[in-house]
Design a protein around this motif. Sequence first.
Motif, PDB file in Angstrom:
ATOM      1  N   MET A 272     -42.752  30.379  21.390  1.00 35.71           N
ATOM      2  CA  MET A 272     -43.171  31.091  22.165  1.00 35.71           C
ATOM      3  C   MET A 272     -43.853  31.267  23.032  1.00 35.71           C
ATOM      4  SD  MET A 272     -44.573  33.125  18.147  1.00 35.71           S
ATOM      5  CE  MET A 272     -42.778  33.724  17.075  1.00 35.71           C
ATOM      6  N   SER A 273     -44.140  31.589  23.883  1.00 28.63           N
ATOM      7  CA  SER A 273     -45.506  31.923  25.062  1.00 28.63           C
ATOM      8  C   SER A 273     -47.040  31.718  23.980  1.00 28.63           C
ATOM      9  CB  SER A 273     -45.302  33.125  25.330  1.00 28.63           C
ATOM     10  OG  SER A 273     -45.994  34.172  25.215  1.00 28.63           O
ATOM     11  N   LYS A 274     -47.815  30.979  25.174  1.00 25.76           N
ATOM     12  CA  LYS A 274     -49.131  31.017  23.658  1.00 25.76           C
ATOM     13  C   LYS A 274     -50.083  32.558  24.068  1.00 25.76           C
ATOM     14  CE  LYS A 274     -53.285  29.271  26.290  1.00 25.76           C
ATOM     15  NZ  LYS A 274     -54.293  28.462  27.166  1.00 25.76           N
ATOM     16  N   HIS A 275     -49.712  33.228  24.788  1.00 23.41           N
ATOM     17  CA  HIS A 275     -50.579  34.562  24.457  1.00 23.41           C
ATOM     18  C   HIS A 275     -49.653  35.643  23.476  1.00 23.41           C
ATOM     19  CE1 HIS A 275     -52.190  38.231  25.966  1.00 23.41           C
ATOM     20  NE2 HIS A 275     -50.736  38.723  25.388  1.00 23.41           N
ATOM     21  N   HIS A 276     -48.229  34.990  23.393  1.00 21.84           N
ATOM     22  CA  HIS A 276     -47.598  36.173  22.406  1.00 21.84           C
ATOM     23  C   HIS A 276     -47.699  34.802  21.397  1.00 21.84           C
ATOM     24  CE1 HIS A 276     -45.170  38.439  20.642  1.00 21.84           C
ATOM     25  NE2 HIS A 276     -43.358  37.702  20.863  1.00 21.84           N
ATOM     26  N   PHE A 277     -47.883  33.581  21.122  1.00 22.51           N
ATOM     27  CA  PHE A 277     -48.087  33.076  19.979  1.00 22.51           C
ATOM     28  C   PHE A 277     -49.025  33.834  19.395  1.00 22.51           C
ATOM     29  CE2 PHE A 277     -50.459  29.159  17.976  1.00 22.51           C
ATOM     30  CZ  PHE A 277     -49.700  28.826  17.127  1.00 22.51           C
ATOM     31  N   HIS A 278     -50.593  33.750  20.128  1.00 19.34           N
ATOM     32  CA  HIS A 278     -51.634  34.081  19.323  1.00 19.34           C
ATOM     33  C   HIS A 278     -51.707  35.411  18.686  1.00 19.34           C
ATOM     34  CE1 HIS A 278     -54.865  30.505  20.713  1.00 19.34           C
ATOM     35  NE2 HIS A 278     -53.857  30.925  21.595  1.00 19.34           N
TER      36      HIS A 278
ATOM     37  N   GLU B  77     -56.056  35.768  10.500  1.00 19.60           N
ATOM     38  CA  GLU B  77     -57.252  34.668  11.108  1.00 19.60           C
ATOM     39  C   GLU B  77     -56.762  34.424  12.702  1.00 19.60           C
ATOM     40  OE1 GLU B  77     -58.273  32.207   8.394  1.00 19.60           O
ATOM     41  OE2 GLU B  77     -56.148  31.397   7.937  1.00 19.60           O
ATOM     42  N   SER B  78     -57.325  34.257  13.138  1.00 16.58           N
ATOM     43  CA  SER B  78     -56.864  33.282  14.313  1.00 16.58           C
ATOM     44  C   SER B  78     -55.914  31.446  14.277  1.00 16.58           C
ATOM     45  CB  SER B  78     -58.185  33.595  15.556  1.00 16.58           C
ATOM     46  OG  SER B  78     -58.878  32.148  15.580  1.00 16.58           O
ATOM     47  N   VAL B  79     -55.756  31.200  15.100  1.00 13.84           N
ATOM     48  CA  VAL B  79     -55.845  29.652  15.267  1.00 13.84           C
ATOM     49  C   VAL B  79     -56.478  29.035  14.889  1.00 13.84           C
ATOM     50  CG1 VAL B  79     -54.481  27.976  16.466  1.00 13.84           C
ATOM     51  CG2 VAL B  79     -52.607  30.975  16.465  1.00 13.84           C
ATOM     52  N   ALA B  80     -57.680  29.227  15.975  1.00 14.82           N
ATOM     53  CA  ALA B  80     -58.825  28.524  15.975  1.00 14.82           C
ATOM     54  C   ALA B  80     -59.539  28.704  14.053  1.00 14.82           C
ATOM     55  CB  ALA B  80     -59.386  29.039  16.771  1.00 14.82           C
ATOM     56  N   GLU B  81     -59.509  29.797  13.142  1.00 14.33           N
ATOM     57  CA  GLU B  81     -59.820  29.762  12.405  1.00 14.33           C
ATOM     58  C   GLU B  81     -59.319  29.216  11.389  1.00 14.33           C
ATOM     59  OE1 GLU B  81     -62.374  34.308  13.449  1.00 14.33           O
ATOM     60  OE2 GLU B  81     -59.738  33.987  12.382  1.00 14.33           O
TER      61      GLU B  81
ATOM     62  N   LEU C  54     -59.628  25.460   7.257  1.00 18.67           N
ATOM     63  CA  LEU C  54     -58.023  23.849   6.406  1.00 18.67           C
ATOM     64  C   LEU C  54     -59.079  23.036   6.702  1.00 18.67           C
ATOM     65  CD1 LEU C  54     -54.547  24.955   7.100  1.00 18.67           C
ATOM     66  CD2 LEU C  54     -55.921  25.753   5.646  1.00 18.67           C
ATOM     67  N   ARG C  55     -59.650  22.707   7.814  1.00 20.16           N
ATOM     68  CA  ARG C  55     -60.799  21.118   7.293  1.00 20.16           C
ATOM     69  C   ARG C  55     -61.403  21.266   6.600  1.00 20.16           C
ATOM     70  NH1 ARG C  55     -58.778  20.799  13.699  1.00 20.16           N
ATOM     71  NH2 ARG C  55     -57.057  19.780  13.669  1.00 20.16           N
ATOM     72  N   LEU C  56     -62.265  22.434   6.773  1.00 22.27           N
ATOM     73  CA  LEU C  56     -63.514  22.768   5.905  1.00 22.27           C
ATOM     74  C   LEU C  56     -63.428  22.557   4.547  1.00 22.27           C
ATOM     75  CD1 LEU C  56     -65.672  24.790   8.001  1.00 22.27           C
ATOM     76  CD2 LEU C  56     -66.234  22.602   6.939  1.00 22.27           C
ATOM     77  N   GLU C  57     -62.446  23.141   4.110  1.00 19.06           N
ATOM     78  CA  GLU C  57     -62.152  23.285   3.187  1.00 19.06           C
ATOM     79  C   GLU C  57     -61.167  21.560   2.256  1.00 19.06           C
ATOM     80  OE1 GLU C  57     -58.970  26.532   2.909  1.00 19.06           O
ATOM     81  OE2 GLU C  57     -60.819  27.842   2.822  1.00 19.06           O
TER      82      GLU C  57
ATOM     83  N   PHE D 137     -70.410  23.826   7.584  1.00 13.73           N
ATOM     84  CA  PHE D 137     -69.854  23.728   6.513  1.00 13.73           C
ATOM     85  C   PHE D 137     -71.232  25.644   5.679  1.00 13.73           C
ATOM     86  CE2 PHE D 137     -69.396  22.459   1.853  1.00 13.73           C
ATOM     87  CZ  PHE D 137     -68.949  22.128   2.161  1.00 13.73           C
ATOM     88  N   LYS D 138     -71.760  25.022   5.977  1.00 11.28           N
ATOM     89  CA  LYS D 138     -73.106  26.253   4.974  1.00 11.28           C
ATOM     90  C   LYS D 138     -72.443  27.681   5.386  1.00 11.28           C
ATOM     91  CE  LYS D 138     -77.841  27.606   4.737  1.00 11.28           C
ATOM     92  NZ  LYS D 138     -77.426  28.032   2.969  1.00 11.28           N
ATOM     93  N   SER D 139     -71.755  28.084   7.153  1.00 12.38           N
ATOM     94  CA  SER D 139     -71.314  29.153   7.474  1.00 12.38           C
ATOM     95  C   SER D 139     -70.316  29.756   6.709  1.00 12.38           C
ATOM     96  CB  SER D 139     -71.779  29.821   8.696  1.00 12.38           C
ATOM     97  OG  SER D 139     -70.777  30.522   8.813  1.00 12.38           O
ATOM     98  N   HIS D 140     -69.324  28.800   6.092  1.00  8.32           N
ATOM     99  CA  HIS D 140     -68.387  29.120   5.389  1.00  8.32           C
ATOM    100  C   HIS D 140     -68.305  28.488   3.911  1.00  8.32           C
ATOM    101  CE1 HIS D 140     -63.997  29.606   4.939  1.00  8.32           C
ATOM    102  NE2 HIS D 140     -64.065  28.381   3.949  1.00  8.32           N
ATOM    103  N   PHE D 141     -69.081  27.917   3.308  1.00 11.55           N
ATOM    104  CA  PHE D 141     -69.318  28.016   2.021  1.00 11.55           C
ATOM    105  C   PHE D 141     -70.512  29.002   1.412  1.00 11.55           C
ATOM    106  CE2 PHE D 141     -65.844  24.327   2.350  1.00 11.55           C
ATOM    107  CZ  PHE D 141     -65.389  24.791   2.107  1.00 11.55           C
TER     108      PHE D 141
END
Length: 305
Positions: free
Chosen positions: A52-58, A67-71, A76-79, A111-115
């Motif tokens: 997909m194009s980047k704009h459409h993919f998001h 959730e956004s790709v970055a979120e 996943l990495r924090l968990e 970590f504190k912000s998420h958990f």
Amino acid sequence: MTSEFTTPHRIAGLRRTTTEDYLTRMASLQAYITEHLDEDLSPEVLAKVAMMSKHHFHRVFRGMFGESVAEHLRRLRLERAAIEVRRSERTLLRIALDAGYGSHEAFTRAFKSHFDLTPSQLRETLPPNYDRRLAAEHRPTLPQAPLDVQLRHRPATPVIMLRHWGPYLEIGPAFNRLLDWALERGADPESIELLGAYHDDPEITAPEKLRSDACVVHPGDWVGDGELVASELPGGTFAVVVHRGPYETLFKTYLRLIGQWLPNSGYEASAEPLLERYLNHPAHTPPEDLLTEVWARLQPASAHL
């Protein structure tokens, strides 16, 4: 069971053929993310994987996963890092660096912000290899006989997999759909090998965001089909234990393997998903006689890293 992909969110207003195409692309994308989570997964790379194009993919990604790709990648990495904090004795700095953070401080803030607690607080409250389901009010009655754990080597295993989102005990329809698909392609019902791959810790990840894969071992000449994706389970040395009984009681075997055997074994469980191998079929077997192998891939203990 319909062919609709079970995700936390849906795209509305698309024709069925377009929706199925997007679901197929996102199924392949999720398999790619799982295999490459330690790499630099830029939006450009992921959009290319999704074709997909980047704009459409998001927009499509946020619409489907809420959730956004970055979120999504950050969560996943924090968990996964939280699982490392709980299961291993590796230093928090090493875990932070492996999770993509440049400093202990940046990792602690995220970590504190998420958990709502810091990595140090998690480790102090829940020592390594301790599972909070062992708290007194939920403590199961565990057999006192030694756990019969075998060390086995298994090569990387090609599979066809179907992603399930949600509570692990609700993965059954995904297995039924996968099994029907395999039998339609001539798989021998007597020798077919079904595996489950469970990526997240239910004590860390919200139930609706839990990721698991129903897998059938690839016979060599199959290709993916829509949401059923050709992938590979990692090989290596595994701790294997057989659980006898209903799937609802599997957590007791997990607790004994991860919380009792592992700390004294000289190994740690790797960050990859825990695997289950099903030795009989629930449709033809009384719950108390179900046999399930639990496979945990091992790595040398790294208390000083």
